[in-house]
Design a protein around this motif. Structure first.
Motif, PDB file in Angstrom:
ATOM      1  N   ASN A  87       0.809  -1.209   0.000  1.00  7.80           N
ATOM      2  CA  ASN A  87       0.000   0.000   0.000  1.00  7.80           C
ATOM      3  C   ASN A  87       0.847   1.265   0.000  1.00  7.80           C
ATOM      4  N   GLU A  88       2.063   1.177   0.525  1.00  9.80           N
ATOM      5  CA  GLU A  88       2.971   2.329   0.529  1.00  9.80           C
ATOM      6  C   GLU A  88       3.577   2.587  -0.840  1.00  9.80           C
ATOM      7  N   THR A  89       3.560   1.568  -1.708  1.00 12.60           N
ATOM      8  CA  THR A  89       4.178   1.702  -3.034  1.00 12.60           C
ATOM      9  C   THR A  89       3.125   1.693  -4.134  1.00 12.60           C
ATOM     10  N   ASP A  90       2.015   2.355  -3.875  1.00 16.61           N
ATOM     11  CA  ASP A  90       0.940   2.528  -4.852  1.00 16.61           C
ATOM     12  C   ASP A  90       0.204   1.234  -5.187  1.00 16.61           C
ATOM     13  N   GLY A  91       0.394   0.191  -4.375  1.00 17.97           N
ATOM     14  CA  GLY A  91      -0.391  -1.015  -4.555  1.00 17.97           C
ATOM     15  C   GLY A  91      -1.676  -0.917  -3.760  1.00 17.97           C
ATOM     16  N   SER A  92      -2.497  -1.956  -3.829  1.00 20.84           N
ATOM     17  CA  SER A  92      -3.737  -1.991  -3.072  1.00 20.84           C
ATOM     18  C   SER A  92      -3.917  -3.406  -2.555  1.00 20.84           C
ATOM     19  N   ALA A  93      -3.790  -3.582  -1.241  1.00 22.13           N
ATOM     20  CA  ALA A  93      -3.827  -4.929  -0.682  1.00 22.13           C
ATOM     21  C   ALA A  93      -4.519  -4.953   0.673  1.00 22.13           C
ATOM     22  N   ILE A  94      -5.088  -6.117   0.990  1.00 21.48           N
ATOM     23  CA  ILE A  94      -5.659  -6.365   2.302  1.00 21.48           C
ATOM     24  C   ILE A  94      -5.165  -7.727   2.779  1.00 21.48           C
ATOM     25  N   ALA A  95      -5.152  -7.950   4.072  1.00 23.25           N
ATOM     26  CA  ALA A  95      -4.751  -9.230   4.650  1.00 23.25           C
ATOM     27  C   ALA A  95      -5.979  -9.919   5.238  1.00 23.25           C
ATOM     28  N   ILE A  96      -6.098 -11.223   4.980  1.00 25.10           N
ATOM     29  CA  ILE A  96      -7.238 -11.994   5.492  1.00 25.10           C
ATOM     30  C   ILE A  96      -6.724 -13.310   6.063  1.00 25.10           C
ATOM     31  N   GLY A  97      -6.940 -13.519   7.339  1.00 21.34           N
ATOM     32  CA  GLY A  97      -6.535 -14.766   7.966  1.00 21.34           C
ATOM     33  C   GLY A  97      -7.562 -15.858   7.744  1.00 21.34           C
ATOM     34  N   ALA A  98      -7.079 -17.063   7.446  1.00 18.86           N
ATOM     35  CA  ALA A  98      -7.960 -18.232   7.303  1.00 18.86           C
ATOM     36  C   ALA A  98      -7.101 -19.479   7.225  1.00 18.86           C
ATOM     37  N   ASP A  99      -7.500 -20.505   7.947  1.00 19.59           N
ATOM     38  CA  ASP A  99      -6.880 -21.815   7.866  1.00 19.59           C
ATOM     39  C   ASP A  99      -7.656 -22.615   6.838  1.00 19.59           C
ATOM     40  N   LEU A 100      -7.014 -22.994   5.746  1.00 18.88           N
ATOM     41  CA  LEU A 100      -7.730 -23.666   4.664  1.00 18.88           C
ATOM     42  C   LEU A 100      -8.368 -24.982   5.084  1.00 18.88           C
ATOM     43  N   THR A 101      -7.875 -25.584   6.162  1.00 15.54           N
ATOM     44  CA  THR A 101      -8.468 -26.843   6.624  1.00 15.54           C
ATOM     45  C   THR A 101      -9.659 -26.611   7.555  1.00 15.54           C
ATOM     46  N   ASP A 102      -9.993 -25.365   7.802  1.00 13.72           N
ATOM     47  CA  ASP A 102     -11.112 -25.007   8.683  1.00 13.72           C
ATOM     48  C   ASP A 102     -12.205 -24.332   7.851  1.00 13.72           C
ATOM     49  N   PRO A 103     -13.277 -25.062   7.512  1.00 12.75           N
ATOM     50  CA  PRO A 103     -14.331 -24.501   6.661  1.00 12.75           C
ATOM     51  C   PRO A 103     -14.931 -23.203   7.195  1.00 12.75           C
ATOM     52  N   GLU A 104     -14.986 -23.048   8.512  1.00 10.44           N
ATOM     53  CA  GLU A 104     -15.573 -21.831   9.069  1.00 10.44           C
ATOM     54  C   GLU A 104     -14.739 -20.602   8.736  1.00 10.44           C
ATOM     55  N   THR A 105     -13.417 -20.707   8.871  1.00  8.43           N
ATOM     56  CA  THR A 105     -12.580 -19.550   8.560  1.00  8.43           C
ATOM     57  C   THR A 105     -12.537 -19.313   7.052  1.00  8.43           C
ATOM     58  N   VAL A 106     -12.664 -20.378   6.266  1.00 11.87           N
ATOM     59  CA  VAL A 106     -12.726 -20.214   4.807  1.00 11.87           C
ATOM     60  C   VAL A 106     -13.998 -19.475   4.417  1.00 11.87           C
ATOM     61  N   SER A 107     -15.108 -19.812   5.069  1.00  8.47           N
ATOM     62  CA  SER A 107     -16.366 -19.111   4.798  1.00  8.47           C
ATOM     63  C   SER A 107     -16.271 -17.642   5.185  1.00  8.47           C
ATOM     64  N   ALA A 108     -15.587 -17.372   6.294  1.00 10.33           N
ATOM     65  CA  ALA A 108     -15.404 -15.981   6.716  1.00 10.33           C
ATOM     66  C   ALA A 108     -14.538 -15.226   5.718  1.00 10.33           C
ATOM     67  N   LEU A 109     -13.508 -15.895   5.193  1.00 10.09           N
ATOM     68  CA  LEU A 109     -12.663 -15.274   4.171  1.00 10.09           C
ATOM     69  C   LEU A 109     -13.496 -14.936   2.939  1.00 10.09           C
ATOM     70  N   PHE A 110     -14.343 -15.873   2.518  1.00 13.42           N
ATOM     71  CA  PHE A 110     -15.219 -15.636   1.368  1.00 13.42           C
ATOM     72  C   PHE A 110     -16.047 -14.376   1.575  1.00 13.42           C
ATOM     73  N   GLU A 111     -16.646 -14.233   2.744  1.00  8.58           N
ATOM     74  CA  GLU A 111     -17.493 -13.077   3.014  1.00  8.58           C
ATOM     75  C   GLU A 111     -16.695 -11.784   2.983  1.00  8.58           C
TER      76      GLU A 111
END
Length: 258
Positions: free
Chosen positions: A62-86
């Motif tokens: 983001n400091e170098t004219d990019g556009s990014a966000i960070a999203i935590g999720a454990d791919l083996t945990d469907p609940e966190t994957v669903s939260a990432l999707f949202e």
């Protein structure tokens, strides 16, 4: 994160594009995220437990004219994957690029079948969950190794066999989804490369079998480093789909001739 000028993507070539890379707080995923952001894409950096690394990467982009966000999720945990999707749905609305980079299986303290859970089951679940975000013209990229891709015909280091078998199983399971993807206008590419110097997998292999990476490097002539291989992954996201949906990185003669 890659800091040189070796980006294979032209400036502004991804303006307006939205990309998600799994396992991208460090290594190949982080450099791929940087290449996309530098080319104008909005990038979602996924991490499992390296939040500080992910936030640092996002801040740099983001400091170098990019556009990014960070999203935590454990791919083996469907609940966190669903939260990432949202989160991606809310922040981006959709995706033009999905890179399935996260993998593992050599970590200590995990369940006996963790490699198969992560490298096969979680990959399929993740892609199916993200499918509503993809559309006509989107691209899915699955990152693997020659040692996994060719595991049925070429032996690999004993320490890597469980990972190789699970990665190949994951690739096969994802390939079964190609007709469904293509029916929606979504393309699919596998990027297969040799052992990559500087990755966590190479480090763990070297720890388990000292000299293994040097031996593979000598046999192959050279091994790609993280930024070089990430450049190939980034290119695979935009270039025409190769034959058999597979992009081989580097010399594969050792594998094809056996």
């Amino acid at each position: 994160m890659n800091s040189d000028n070796s980006n294979p993507l032209a400036a502004h070539s991804l303006d307006g594009a939205r990309a998600l890379i799994t396992g991208s707080s460090r290594g190949i995923g982080a450099d791929t995220a940087a290449y996309f952001a530098q080319a104008g894409a909005r990038v979602a950096v996924n991490y499992r437990n390296k939040e500080a690394r992910a936030l640092k990467l996002v801040a740099q982009l983001n400091e170098t004219d990019g556009s990014a966000i960070a999203i935590g999720a454990d791919l083996t945990d469907p609940e966190t994957v669903s939260a990432l999707f949202e989160t991606v749905k809310e922040e981006f609305g959709g995706l033009e690029i999905l890179v399935l980079n996260a993998s593992g299986g050599m970590e200590g303290g995990m369940a006996e079948d963790y490699a198969m859970q992560l490298n096969r089951d979680a990959q399929v679940n993740f892609l199916k969950t993200m499918m509503p975000l993809l559309h006509q013209g989107s691209r899915v990229v699955f990152v693997t190794s020659h040692q996994a891709h060719f595991i049925r015909t070429v032996e690999t280091m004993p320490e890597y066999v469980p990972v190789a078998l699970s990665k190949r199983a994951g690739e096969d399971a994802l390939r079964e989804l190609i007709p469904e993807l293509e029916a929606k206008g979504i393309s699919f590419v596998v990027v297969s490369g040799d052992m990559i110097e500087g990755t966590i997998t190479a480090t763990l292999l070297q720890r388990a079998n000292p000299g293994a990476i040097e031996a593979r490097k000598e046999a192959a002539g050279r091994l790609y480093n993280v930024s070089e291989f990430a450049a190939e992954v980034a290119s695979a996201a935009v270039e025409p789909v190769p034959e058999n949906n597979t992009r081989y990185v580097g010399d594969v003669s050792d594998f094809l001739n056996k």
